[in-house]
Scaffold this motif. Structure first.
Motif, mmCIF file in Angstrom:
data_model
loop_
_atom_site.group_PDB
_atom_site.id
_atom_site.type_symbol
_atom_site.label_atom_id
_atom_site.label_comp_id
_atom_site.label_asym_id
_atom_site.label_seq_id
_atom_site.Cartn_x
_atom_site.Cartn_y
_atom_site.Cartn_z
ATOM 1 N N GLN A 114 0.831 -1.201 0.000
ATOM 2 C CA GLN A 114 0.000 0.000 0.000
ATOM 3 C C GLN A 114 0.868 1.256 0.000
ATOM 4 O O GLN A 114 0.564 2.239 -0.693
ATOM 5 N N LYS A 115 1.965 1.229 0.746
ATOM 6 C CA LYS A 115 2.889 2.368 0.733
ATOM 7 C C LYS A 115 3.444 2.606 -0.669
ATOM 8 O O LYS A 115 3.597 3.755 -1.108
ATOM 9 N N VAL A 116 3.754 1.510 -1.362
ATOM 10 C CA VAL A 116 4.268 1.640 -2.725
ATOM 11 C C VAL A 116 3.238 2.321 -3.610
ATOM 12 O O VAL A 116 3.573 3.192 -4.419
ATOM 13 N N GLY A 117 1.972 1.933 -3.462
ATOM 14 C CA GLY A 117 0.919 2.592 -4.232
ATOM 15 C C GLY A 117 0.805 4.063 -3.898
ATOM 16 O O GLY A 117 0.666 4.909 -4.783
ATOM 17 N N GLU A 118 0.902 4.382 -2.633
ATOM 18 C CA GLU A 118 0.745 5.770 -2.189
ATOM 19 C C GLU A 118 1.878 6.655 -2.691
ATOM 20 O O GLU A 118 1.671 7.826 -3.005
ATOM 21 N N GLU A 119 3.077 6.086 -2.774
ATOM 22 C CA GLU A 119 4.214 6.891 -3.228
ATOM 23 C C GLU A 119 4.542 6.676 -4.699
ATOM 24 O O GLU A 119 5.351 7.420 -5.254
ATOM 25 N N GLY A 120 3.952 5.644 -5.326
ATOM 26 C CA GLY A 120 4.329 5.315 -6.690
ATOM 27 C C GLY A 120 3.368 5.779 -7.765
ATOM 28 O O GLY A 120 3.779 5.959 -8.914
ATOM 29 N N MET A 121 2.099 5.963 -7.428
ATOM 30 C CA MET A 121 1.174 6.464 -8.444
ATOM 31 C C MET A 121 1.532 7.904 -8.787
ATOM 32 O O MET A 121 1.854 8.700 -7.907
ATOM 33 N N VAL A 122 1.474 8.215 -10.070
ATOM 34 C CA VAL A 122 1.932 9.517 -10.544
ATOM 35 C C VAL A 122 0.744 10.366 -10.984
ATOM 36 O O VAL A 122 -0.079 9.927 -11.803
ATOM 37 N N TYR A 732 2.859 -8.732 -5.147
ATOM 38 C CA TYR A 732 3.572 -7.461 -5.091
ATOM 39 C C TYR A 732 3.334 -6.671 -6.377
ATOM 40 O O TYR A 732 3.027 -7.251 -7.427
ATOM 41 N N PRO A 733 3.482 -5.368 -6.306
ATOM 42 C CA PRO A 733 3.197 -4.550 -7.495
ATOM 43 C C PRO A 733 4.263 -4.691 -8.559
ATOM 44 O O PRO A 733 5.347 -5.240 -8.323
ATOM 45 N N SER A 734 3.960 -4.202 -9.732
ATOM 46 C CA SER A 734 4.935 -4.210 -10.814
ATOM 47 C C SER A 734 6.144 -3.379 -10.406
ATOM 48 O O SER A 734 6.043 -2.443 -9.604
ATOM 49 N N GLU A 735 7.283 -3.724 -10.971
ATOM 50 C CA GLU A 735 8.489 -2.976 -10.640
ATOM 51 C C GLU A 735 8.424 -1.547 -11.170
ATOM 52 O O GLU A 735 9.138 -0.668 -10.689
ATOM 53 N N VAL A 736 7.548 -1.315 -12.120
ATOM 54 C CA VAL A 736 7.350 0.056 -12.601
ATOM 55 C C VAL A 736 6.809 0.920 -11.466
ATOM 56 O O VAL A 736 7.277 2.039 -11.225
ATOM 57 N N LEU A 737 5.810 0.406 -10.753
ATOM 58 C CA LEU A 737 5.230 1.168 -9.643
ATOM 59 C C LEU A 737 6.258 1.370 -8.537
ATOM 60 O O LEU A 737 6.331 2.450 -7.939
ATOM 61 N N ILE A 738 7.062 0.349 -8.269
ATOM 62 C CA ILE A 738 8.115 0.480 -7.258
ATOM 63 C C ILE A 738 9.104 1.568 -7.676
ATOM 64 O O ILE A 738 9.496 2.417 -6.868
ATOM 65 N N ALA A 739 9.510 1.555 -8.950
ATOM 66 C CA ALA A 739 10.459 2.563 -9.435
ATOM 67 C C ALA A 739 9.870 3.966 -9.335
ATOM 68 O O ALA A 739 10.593 4.931 -9.045
ATOM 69 N N GLN A 740 8.580 4.086 -9.577
ATOM 70 C CA GLN A 740 7.948 5.411 -9.567
ATOM 71 C C GLN A 740 7.888 6.027 -8.168
ATOM 72 O O GLN A 740 7.602 7.219 -8.044
ATOM 73 N N THR A 741 8.186 5.249 -7.140
ATOM 74 C CA THR A 741 8.288 5.851 -5.804
ATOM 75 C C THR A 741 9.565 6.662 -5.666
ATOM 76 O O THR A 741 9.640 7.564 -4.838
ATOM 77 N N TRP A 742 10.596 6.321 -6.426
ATOM 78 C CA TRP A 742 11.921 6.932 -6.329
ATOM 79 C C TRP A 742 12.404 6.922 -4.875
ATOM 80 O O TRP A 742 13.132 7.802 -4.434
ATOM 81 N N ASN A 743 11.977 5.906 -4.129
ATOM 82 C CA ASN A 743 12.281 5.840 -2.695
ATOM 83 C C ASN A 743 13.097 4.586 -2.421
ATOM 84 O O ASN A 743 12.560 3.473 -2.383
ATOM 85 N N LYS A 744 14.393 4.767 -2.216
ATOM 86 C CA LYS A 744 15.279 3.632 -1.992
ATOM 87 C C LYS A 744 14.965 2.915 -0.685
ATOM 88 O O LYS A 744 15.047 1.683 -0.606
ATOM 89 N N ASP A 745 14.597 3.648 0.338
ATOM 90 C CA ASP A 745 14.255 3.028 1.618
ATOM 91 C C ASP A 745 13.002 2.173 1.483
ATOM 92 O O ASP A 745 12.917 1.081 2.082
ATOM 93 N N LEU A 746 12.048 2.634 0.720
ATOM 94 C CA LEU A 746 10.827 1.866 0.519
ATOM 95 C C LEU A 746 11.111 0.614 -0.315
ATOM 96 O O LEU A 746 10.532 -0.450 -0.065
ATOM 97 N N ALA A 747 12.022 0.715 -1.275
ATOM 98 C CA ALA A 747 12.419 -0.464 -2.045
ATOM 99 C C ALA A 747 13.031 -1.511 -1.127
ATOM 100 O O ALA A 747 12.784 -2.714 -1.273
#
Length: 1006
Positions: A114-122, A732-747
């Protein structure tokens, strides 16, 4: 006999995922046992028939004895088969057990996702409509995808989304009521999603045609709410790229992109995918791609925008679509890009719409207005050679798994991939940026504003250091991304360089209005060096930091500069002499001689003067394989490949089958160079080594001579996926969504949470993360890969890997390397590129991931494609010289699925740095028959890499797991004992009854 059994059994086994080639190999391997069973069966039948001539009482005994003997013989042979030639295949299934993940583990995963979604959706567009006013409580949700959204992709990276939060559920959880009449119309139209599978693809977009939007339905919608949400979706997955010409898919034809090439369909094959029109007209016009709006979707948007003034568009896709249409409708006030969101990522959608979450995602790709005008467009897809039919026939004779094609792809755009092309082309005047690019790389909006500054910039010689301060100057709390790019001095006609290159990034914590955060940044100058593969300044290739002025720019996206600082390099720094500090050995050309090909590469010289000739349609000559290329390819073909050319008479045969009393557990934690490794390896036999190397299909094999247990490896990037035990983790979400967070700690948190699921499943081999580059928006597997940029991909991957490694997981970084399209991927796909292109673009993510890995054990998965004229799975320059030599990788390399395909030859692989075959030792090309010292040393080295990786994983974290009886042995002992008791009892009953009857007969006669 073999053909008969294959034809008889193939329908059953192919439905279980076993290929005809594998089935054929299994039957050939077991032919002796099959014949023995058939002989026993025939003997039993003969005895039973012959028994008819015996006395009546004796006849019954003979038949029963024959039946019991046959069952006993079959039981013995089954034991011999299962503990002999099929041991590793059977044990991998029987020793595996389905597990239930701990509730707290899955809850943690769902929270992380859910955090990934919150920080990854553009948030791509917002004309003030978002967040919605608090008095908006109802929403009309249009678009079929809203009822069946994409949670990821298909293939090995797929995951179980049965418990996932849907888009509609997200909106309801955010406090909105949605129009059930609309939802019912969509689900009644079609409930299931068209299948995009590896074998075949249904590209149908089941969007209801305009007549479904009746006056009564639309009037009801307008009364329900004045706000509309439109969801547009695009699927994709492993095994196929997205169609560039949907009209050709619809009418069943195949239109070659290079129209001036005269070829026949027999030479090229056909698009496998199908499409079912939604109405009595084509959903796509001539030349339109899958990443454009269909006519049906346009009709739906026309209808919605004619009825509603407040329209929000949600793009649910993992591939960067053409989105210029969002600006053609005044009513579209906001656009959210929401790639596959996994189990709970879509929860963020409602939160972003109601404003409880401030979007902070940034694009991981460049969104262009016309994908047909991209520099790669003419160099993707089904480009097949036209003059190799005889070679293909020869390959097919030797390898039944060969897919019957032989293709190529030219990376003609060179280093100018994604934003690196568009930023440079705009600077050189080749394009008008705003007319070409819809949304830049690294772009994303927020509900607040930020001010960013560079402070304390200092040139320290080998590094530059500075601080970046981010201040929230708006009215609501939010996060932001610090994006740092460098611009190197470019000399016209010199070493190719892009005008903008991502070099570092950080994400802030949540900043309240007026709050600020400062990040300290250190950049190594060597990381801004270029690779000179053509010998412009460095003969033989190498990295060089050229003299001149360098610019470090702080940007809000790849195009928008906020602040910049400059420094000067007084004279060229040649790293081909002493190497970069991050390298173990000096980098020199490893690929150029065979990877470069004879295509024209795009050059920045004179303002991209050669753009049309380099990136235009291919000429007819491009499809003719040269004699030189053919000769090089043939050396790597099964049936032609000669192992003896690698042999060195000076090599000494190592010891085998020694009794040194060591167990693999004794080596856990010891260094790779510890002398005990040689002692342990001395204990293995030739057959042990062959088994360990060849049986790598989602596992590593048990080897009793060294006390190694059988282990399990799982797909894939999207979470735990063990199809053998039917244990599936959280999606788990697509790696595209993970990348769109630009958050290394979240990764890193993603890796940690996913890693705990692997721990719960007692599985520590992870086929992920995947980090190939989004070279093309049409690549079917883009959902598994992070971004078009290697730096973003590499840092996100490294952190995800480090999170999992804490749990004892060994990640397989994949697909190494240049596996950037699915079309022809297993069919001798010769990928041609300059070494500069390979190193700066396509190896960069892997390099950063390896160098940034902090765990004990690591693995890599080589790719199906070839690099030039050498298969990636047997590429010494790639797997030994670069991966191990330059980058310091210690661990094992495994192939992608070992279907053989005419070139996946075990002997060839292990001699060139690939240790493990992702298969079941079932192909003829797996046989290791060369028993020379050189060959045995190669086997030994491969085994060491496998053993080292496993010994330093969670499997051996708590001592020696090899002790005790395996589940398979327990099962076989139990079944054998029960069967023996039953057979003995049956035999005893038959004998007792016979004697009783005999006694009664004797008494009667007396």
């Amino acid at each position: 006999m073999t053909n008969f059994l294959v034809n008889l059994l193939s329908p059953i086994f192919t439905s279980l995922g076993v290929s005809v080639a594998d089935l054929t190999s299994y039957i050939e391997r077991l032919s002796g046992y099959i014949i023995a069973i058939l002989v026993a069966l025939v003997a039993m039948i003969v005895v039973m028939i012959a028994a008819h001539k015996a006395k009546k009482g004796v006849r019954h005994v003979i038949r029963w004895q024959a039946g019991i003997a046959f069952v006993a013989i079959v039981a013995v042979l089954v034991n011999v088969i299962c503990y002999g030639p099929m041991y590793n295949n059977v044990s991998s299934i029987l020793n595996a057990k389905k597990v239930e993940l701990a509730k707290e583990t899955t809850e943690q995963s769902r929270e992380t996702i859910q955090k990934v979604g919150e920080e990854g959706m553009v948030l791509l567009k917002n004309k003030g409509i978002l967040p919605l006013a608090s008095d908006t409580k109802k929403l009309n949700v249009f678009g079929w995808d809203s009822t069946n959204p994409l949670y990821g992709g298909t293939g090995s990276g797929s995951s179980d989304s049965s418990t996932a939060i849907s888009i509609l559920q997200s909106l309801k959880d955010a406090g909105y009521e949605t129009n059930e009449s609309l939802t019912k119309m969509y689900t009644d139209y079609r409930e299931d999603r068209p299948t995009i599978a590896m074998a075949e693809q249904d590209w149908t977009l089941p969007e209801p045609t305009k007549e479904y939007y009746t006056d009564s339905l639309m009037n009801e919608a307008k009364e329900f709410s004045d706000t509309a949400v439109v969801v547009i979706g695009r699927s994709g997955g492993e095994g196929a790229d997205l169609p560039t010409d949907m009209k050709a898919v619809i009418d069943g034809s195949y239109k070659k992109q290079a129209e001036n090439v005269s070829v026949t369909p027999e030479n090229y094959g056909y698009v496998k995918g199908s499409y079912t029109n939604n109405g009595d007209y084509d959903d796509f016009d001539e030349g339109e791609s899958y990443l454009e709006l269909s006519n049906t979707e346009e009709d739906m948007l026309d209808t919605v925008c004619s009825q509603f003034e407040n329209v929000i568009v949600v793009v649910n896709a993992n591939n960067a679509m053409e989105l210029d249409w969002v600006d053609k409708y005044e009513q579209i006030g906001a656009v959210i890009f929401a790639p596959g969101a996994g189990a709970t990522g879509f929860e963020a959608l409602g939160e972003i719409i109601n404003g409880s979450v401030n979007p902070s995602g940034k694009t991981a790709d460049t969104f262009v207005k016309d994908l047909q005008q991209t520099p790669y467009y003419n160099n993707i897809g089904l480009n097949a050679y036209t003059n190799v039919d005889d070679l293909k026939d020869q390959i097919a004779k030797n390898d039944a798994a060969y897919e019957g094609s032989m293709g190529f792809v030219n990376y003609a755009e060179g280093i100018y991939v994604g934003y690196k092309f568009y930023e440079t082309a705009a600077e050189e005047g080749l394009i008008q940026y705003e007319d070409t690019v819809q949304y830049p790389f690294g772009y994303g909006l927020s509900y607040t504003t930020f001010d960013k500054t560079i402070e304390n910039f200092k040139d320290n010689g080998d590094t530059v250091t500075f601080d970046v301060t981010v201040k929230n100057t708006g009215d609501v709390a939010g996060k932001d991304v610090i994006e740092l790019y460098y611009t190197a001095p470019y000399t016209n006609g010199g070493i190719e360089k892009a005008a903008a290159n991502l070099i570092a990034f950080e994400k802030t914590e949540t900043l309240d209005p007026g709050a600020a955060e400062t990040k300290s940044i250190t950049i190594n100058k060597e990381d801004m060096s270029s690779y000179d593969s053509e010998g412009i300044k460095i003969s033989g290739g190498g990295y060089i930091l050229e003299a001149g002025e360098y610019t470090i720019s702080l940007r809000s996206d790849s195009h928008t500069v906020l602040a910049e600082e400059k420094f000067t390099v007084d004279s060229d720094i040649d790293y081909s002499k002493d190497g970069r500090s991050s390298d173990e050995t000096v980098a020199t050309n490893q690929f150029e001689d065979y990877s470069r090909g004879d295509f024209e590469q795009l050059s920045r010289a004179n303002g991209f003067a050669n753009y049309e000739s380099a990136c235009g349609k291919l000429s007819e000559d491009a499809y003719v394989m040269s004699d030189e290329t053919r000769k090089a390819v043939e050396e790597n073909v099964f049936g032609i490949y000669d192992s003896t050319k690698y042999n060195d008479d000076s090599d000494e045969m190592p010891k085998m089958e020694q009794d040194n009393g060591l167990q693999l557990a004794d080596l856990t934690g010891k260094s790779y160079d510890d002398e005990d490794w040689d002692k342990l390896l001395d204990q293995m036999s030739f057959e042990d080594m062959s088994t360990l190397i060849n049986v790598g299909g989602w596992q590593t094999a048990e080897i009793q001579s060294v006390g190694k247990i059988a282990t399990s490896d799982c797909d894939g990037p999207a979470g735990l996926n063990n199809f053998i035990t039917k244990t599936y983790g959280t999606a788990y979400p697509s790696e595209v969504l993970i990348a769109q967070t630009w958050n290394k700690d979240l990764a890193k948190e993603v890796g940690d949470s996913m890693g705990q699921e692997y721990v719960d499943a007692d599985n520590f081999g992870w086929y992920g993360p995947a980090m190939n580059i989004h070279r093309s928006a049409f690549a079917g597997r883009n959902f598994e890969y992070y971004s078009e940029d290697g730096v973003l991909s590499g840092y996100m991957a490294a952190n995800e890997m480090n999170g999992a490694a804490v749990k004892g997981v060994y990640p397989y970084i994949k697909h190494f390397a240049l596996n950037d399209q699915e079309t022809n991927r297993c069919s001798f796909l010769l990928t041609f590129a300059s070494e500069q292109t390979i190193r700066e673009g396509y190896l960069k993510a892997f390099e950063l991931a390896v160098k940034g890995f902090e765990g004990n054990a690591i693995a890599a998965m080589s790719s199906f494609n070839w690099i030039g004229t050498v298969p990636s799975c047997a590429n010494n320059g790639l797997l030994n010289n670069v991966l191990r030599g330059e980058w310091g990788f210690i661990g094992m390399v495994e192939t992608d699925y070992d279907g053989s395909y005419g070139y996946m030859i075990t002997d060839h692989c292990i001699r060139n740095g690939n240790d493990l075959m992702l298969g079941f030792n079932s192909a003829e090309s797996n046989k290791l028959t060369d028993e020379s010292a050189t060959a045995v040393l190669a086997m030994r080295q491969a085994c060491k890499n496998i053993l080292y990786t496993v010994a330093n994983s969670g499997y051996y974290a708590d001592g020696n797991p090899a002790a005790g009886m395996s589940n398979m042995t327990k099962l076989f002992v139990t079944v054998d004992v029960i069967l023996a008791v039953l057979l003995i009892a049956a035999d005893a009953i038959v004998i007792v009854r016979f004697r009783k009857k005999r006694k009664n007969v004797d008494n009667a006669e007396a």
